[in-house]
Design a protein around this motif. Structure first.
Motif, mmCIF file in Angstrom:
data_model
loop_
_atom_site.group_PDB
_atom_site.id
_atom_site.type_symbol
_atom_site.label_atom_id
_atom_site.label_comp_id
_atom_site.label_asym_id
_atom_site.label_seq_id
_atom_site.Cartn_x
_atom_site.Cartn_y
_atom_site.Cartn_z
ATOM 1 N N LEU A 56 -71.067 -102.484 5.317
ATOM 2 C CA LEU A 56 -69.645 -102.691 4.938
ATOM 3 C C LEU A 56 -69.466 -103.328 3.375
ATOM 4 C CD1 LEU A 56 -68.239 -103.141 8.295
ATOM 5 C CD2 LEU A 56 -68.391 -101.055 6.986
ATOM 6 N N LEU A 57 -69.906 -104.520 3.351
ATOM 7 C CA LEU A 57 -69.591 -105.364 2.357
ATOM 8 C C LEU A 57 -70.349 -105.086 1.056
ATOM 9 C CD1 LEU A 57 -69.298 -109.016 3.696
ATOM 10 C CD2 LEU A 57 -67.729 -107.681 2.614
ATOM 11 N N ILE A 58 -71.702 -104.968 1.375
ATOM 12 C CA ILE A 58 -72.708 -104.484 0.058
ATOM 13 C C ILE A 58 -72.104 -103.168 -0.449
ATOM 14 C CG2 ILE A 58 -74.908 -103.718 -0.772
ATOM 15 C CD1 ILE A 58 -75.935 -105.844 1.106
ATOM 16 N N PRO A 59 -71.904 -101.960 0.347
ATOM 17 C CA PRO A 59 -71.235 -100.740 -0.129
ATOM 18 C C PRO A 59 -69.940 -100.857 -0.883
ATOM 19 C CG PRO A 59 -72.252 -100.310 2.031
ATOM 20 C CD PRO A 59 -72.041 -101.767 1.823
ATOM 21 N N ALA A 60 -69.125 -101.770 -0.411
ATOM 22 C CA ALA A 60 -67.948 -101.925 -0.951
ATOM 23 C C ALA A 60 -67.980 -102.726 -2.447
ATOM 24 C CB ALA A 60 -66.996 -102.794 -0.227
ATOM 25 N N LEU A 61 -68.849 -103.337 -2.531
ATOM 26 C CA LEU A 61 -69.273 -104.014 -3.680
ATOM 27 C C LEU A 61 -69.601 -103.092 -4.657
ATOM 28 C CD1 LEU A 61 -70.724 -107.428 -2.675
ATOM 29 C CD2 LEU A 61 -68.601 -107.191 -3.913
ATOM 30 N N GLU A 62 -70.735 -101.969 -4.203
ATOM 31 C CA GLU A 62 -71.391 -101.180 -5.072
ATOM 32 C C GLU A 62 -70.267 -100.256 -5.496
ATOM 33 O OE1 GLU A 62 -74.261 -99.741 -2.295
ATOM 34 O OE2 GLU A 62 -75.904 -101.199 -3.062
ATOM 35 N N GLN A 63 -69.332 -99.779 -4.770
ATOM 36 C CA GLN A 63 -68.215 -98.823 -5.059
ATOM 37 C C GLN A 63 -67.337 -99.301 -6.001
ATOM 38 O OE1 GLN A 63 -66.560 -96.474 -1.978
ATOM 39 N NE2 GLN A 63 -68.486 -95.796 -1.063
ATOM 40 N N ALA A 64 -67.248 -100.461 -6.140
ATOM 41 C CA ALA A 64 -66.311 -101.075 -7.312
ATOM 42 C C ALA A 64 -67.223 -101.464 -8.569
ATOM 43 C CB ALA A 64 -65.769 -102.394 -6.664
ATOM 44 N N GLU A 65 -68.211 -101.356 -8.696
ATOM 45 C CA GLU A 65 -69.163 -101.518 -9.871
ATOM 46 C C GLU A 65 -68.311 -101.212 -11.017
ATOM 47 O OE1 GLU A 65 -73.066 -99.971 -9.232
ATOM 48 O OE2 GLU A 65 -73.632 -101.655 -8.073
ATOM 49 N N MET A 67 -65.583 -101.536 -11.967
ATOM 50 C CA MET A 67 -64.416 -102.716 -12.343
ATOM 51 C C MET A 67 -65.275 -103.811 -13.139
ATOM 52 S SD MET A 67 -62.257 -103.139 -8.981
ATOM 53 C CE MET A 67 -61.100 -104.053 -9.668
ATOM 54 N N GLY A 68 -66.612 -103.838 -13.319
ATOM 55 C CA GLY A 68 -67.347 -104.709 -14.091
ATOM 56 C C GLY A 68 -67.198 -106.316 -13.338
ATOM 57 N N ARG A 69 -67.140 -107.282 -14.073
ATOM 58 C CA ARG A 69 -66.995 -108.553 -13.497
ATOM 59 C C ARG A 69 -65.804 -108.863 -12.209
ATOM 60 N NH1 ARG A 69 -67.601 -113.064 -18.328
ATOM 61 N NH2 ARG A 69 -69.698 -112.241 -19.192
ATOM 62 N N LEU A 70 -65.015 -107.901 -12.332
ATOM 63 C CA LEU A 70 -63.860 -107.954 -11.219
ATOM 64 C C LEU A 70 -64.324 -107.040 -10.194
ATOM 65 C CD1 LEU A 70 -60.810 -108.031 -13.346
ATOM 66 C CD2 LEU A 70 -61.922 -109.986 -12.229
ATOM 67 N N SER A 71 -65.509 -106.724 -9.936
ATOM 68 C CA SER A 71 -65.872 -105.649 -8.940
ATOM 69 C C SER A 71 -65.693 -106.389 -7.405
ATOM 70 C CB SER A 71 -67.311 -105.108 -9.077
ATOM 71 O OG SER A 71 -68.213 -106.245 -9.114
ATOM 72 N N PHE A 72 -65.832 -107.895 -7.459
ATOM 73 C CA PHE A 72 -65.787 -108.564 -6.425
ATOM 74 C C PHE A 72 -64.317 -108.436 -5.523
ATOM 75 C CE2 PHE A 72 -64.449 -111.516 -9.351
ATOM 76 C CZ PHE A 72 -63.219 -112.033 -8.730
ATOM 77 N N ALA A 75 -63.553 -105.973 -2.345
ATOM 78 C CA ALA A 75 -64.221 -106.705 -1.262
ATOM 79 C C ALA A 75 -63.624 -107.921 -0.868
ATOM 80 C CB ALA A 75 -65.630 -106.914 -1.739
ATOM 81 N N PHE A 76 -63.133 -108.733 -1.936
ATOM 82 C CA PHE A 76 -62.541 -110.067 -1.398
ATOM 83 C C PHE A 76 -61.064 -109.694 -0.658
ATOM 84 C CE2 PHE A 76 -59.671 -113.604 -2.376
ATOM 85 C CZ PHE A 76 -60.360 -114.457 -2.205
ATOM 86 N N ILE A 77 -60.144 -108.870 -1.496
ATOM 87 C CA ILE A 77 -59.069 -108.722 -0.724
ATOM 88 C C ILE A 77 -59.251 -107.916 0.548
ATOM 89 C CG2 ILE A 77 -57.154 -107.378 -1.028
ATOM 90 C CD1 ILE A 77 -57.222 -107.620 -3.948
ATOM 91 N N GLY A 78 -59.971 -107.157 0.840
ATOM 92 C CA GLY A 78 -60.060 -106.195 1.834
ATOM 93 C C GLY A 78 -60.650 -107.040 2.912
ATOM 94 N N PHE A 79 -61.576 -107.960 2.744
ATOM 95 C CA PHE A 79 -62.091 -108.856 3.621
ATOM 96 C C PHE A 79 -61.149 -109.605 4.282
ATOM 97 C CE2 PHE A 79 -63.861 -112.989 4.778
ATOM 98 C CZ PHE A 79 -65.155 -112.565 5.542
ATOM 99 N N TRP A 80 -60.125 -110.577 3.353
ATOM 100 C CA TRP A 80 -59.246 -111.573 3.846
ATOM 101 C C TRP A 80 -58.259 -110.686 4.680
ATOM 102 C CZ3 TRP A 80 -58.842 -116.122 5.064
ATOM 103 C CH2 TRP A 80 -59.876 -116.944 4.532
ATOM 104 N N VAL A 81 -57.880 -109.463 4.149
ATOM 105 C CA VAL A 81 -56.832 -108.626 5.057
ATOM 106 C C VAL A 81 -57.376 -108.389 6.246
ATOM 107 C CG1 VAL A 81 -55.340 -106.306 5.114
ATOM 108 C CG2 VAL A 81 -55.726 -107.791 2.892
ATOM 109 N N GLY A 82 -58.620 -107.996 6.470
ATOM 110 C CA GLY A 82 -59.243 -107.884 7.745
ATOM 111 C C GLY A 82 -59.202 -108.871 8.699
ATOM 112 N N VAL A 83 -59.404 -110.310 8.085
ATOM 113 C CA VAL A 83 -59.356 -111.480 8.890
ATOM 114 C C VAL A 83 -58.031 -111.624 9.379
ATOM 115 C CG1 VAL A 83 -59.726 -113.807 8.811
ATOM 116 C CG2 VAL A 83 -61.471 -112.357 7.672
ATOM 117 N N PRO A 212 -63.264 -99.132 -0.901
ATOM 118 C CA PRO A 212 -63.872 -100.061 -0.853
ATOM 119 C C PRO A 212 -63.094 -101.476 -0.219
ATOM 120 C CG PRO A 212 -64.093 -99.337 -3.082
ATOM 121 C CD PRO A 212 -63.183 -98.464 -2.129
ATOM 122 N N TYR A 213 -61.970 -101.167 -0.483
ATOM 123 C CA TYR A 213 -61.033 -102.255 0.509
ATOM 124 C C TYR A 213 -61.062 -102.075 1.785
ATOM 125 C CZ TYR A 213 -58.524 -102.793 -4.013
ATOM 126 O OH TYR A 213 -58.300 -103.212 -5.480
#
Length: 262
Positions: A56-65, A67-72, A75-83, A212-213
């Motif tokens: 889940l997380l690694i594919p999410a990061l890969e699919q947002a590549e 976005m360059g430096r903002l590719s995280f 994953a960051f937003i989706g992760f916290w929404v899930g929590v 990715p989200y």
């Protein structure tokens, strides 16, 4: 047609894991020992953590590549929404964790049996979504998601659903339910997984642009369950190292599955 058949089988595999685990009530003694429960909880936690990272997380990061430096960011937003989503469900739905005497969520007149089933159902929701998101991407032709990687996640979820099925059906039997009712209680706790997966796939046109989200959303929700419920359960009482070893076993098995099949 082949893709649709692969998806159908993939969606059923996790539910089959729950059903087989629940069937332990017909072959085992009336209740699970504390050590066995800790072992099963640790194993399930290990599988869920590994699935959250590699599937889940690694594919999410890969699919947002792109976005360059903002590719995280996705994953960051989706992760916290899930929590936060699981935290909200925890407060809105009355439930009772196995081995606990005090229910969580709003006060309710539901029976202990119903609240125990609800507790397991709660953390089956993100698992169903995770499988649904993977197969939605696969059906849409997302090159980052193959039939093998989606199948790896399904098998991993099924592996950790097997002990979960036993963890719910055996205590239900110990609560005084018949073997048949205890079995169906365990099975029903897993119904939400294929339902959630199918609903996610039906919304595929909406899912793909935000894949990715959603991948990281499922990861956040699954890790919430691990930390809030499974880790405390595997660590309580004496010989907590058994739960830790089973966690390592579940983690390594899921890691091998994902890398080998993905």
């Amino acid at each position: 047609m082949v893709k649709q058949m692969e998806t159908f089988v993939g969606l059923l595999i996790p539910f089959l894991g729950t059903a087989l685990g629940s069937a332990c009530v017909f072959f085992m003694k009336k209740s699970l020992s504390n050590m066995v429960q800790r072992s099963l909880a640790g194993f399930a936690a290990g599988v869920m953590v590994a699935a959250s990272i590699w599937s889940l997380l690694i594919p999410a990061l890969e699919q947002a590549e792109g976005m360059g430096r903002l590719s995280f960011v996705p994953a960051f937003i989706g992760f916290w929404v899930g929590v936060l989503f699981l935290l909200l469900l925890d407060h809105l739905i009355p439930h009772l964790h196995v081995g606990s005497e005090e229910s969580e969520g709003p006060k309710s007149n539901l029976s202990r049996t119903a609240m125990m089933v609800l507790a397991v159902t709660l953390h089956n929701i993100p698992e169903g979504m995770a499988v649904g998101v993977m197969y939605a991407g696969f059906l849409a032709g997302d090159t980052a998601i193959t039939a093998a990687s989606a199948l790896a996640l399904s098998i991993g979820i099924a592996i950790q659903n097997f002990p979960e099925g036993a963890i719910i059906s055996m205590p239900l039997r110990a609560e005084g339910e018949s073997k048949g009712r205890a079995f169906w209680g365990g099975v029903l706790s897993g119904v939400v997984e294929p339902i959630g997966a199918v609903l996610t796939i039906l919304a595929a046109q909406l899912v793909i642009p935000v894949l990715p989200y959603l991948l990281s959303f499922a990861a956040g929700a699954m890790l919430y369950v691990v930390v809030e419920e499974l880790i405390p359960e595997m660590s309580q009482g004496e010989h907590s190292n058994i739960g830790t070893l089973c966690f390592a076993a579940g983690f390594s098995i899921m890691m091998v599955l994902d890398v080998a099949l993905g």
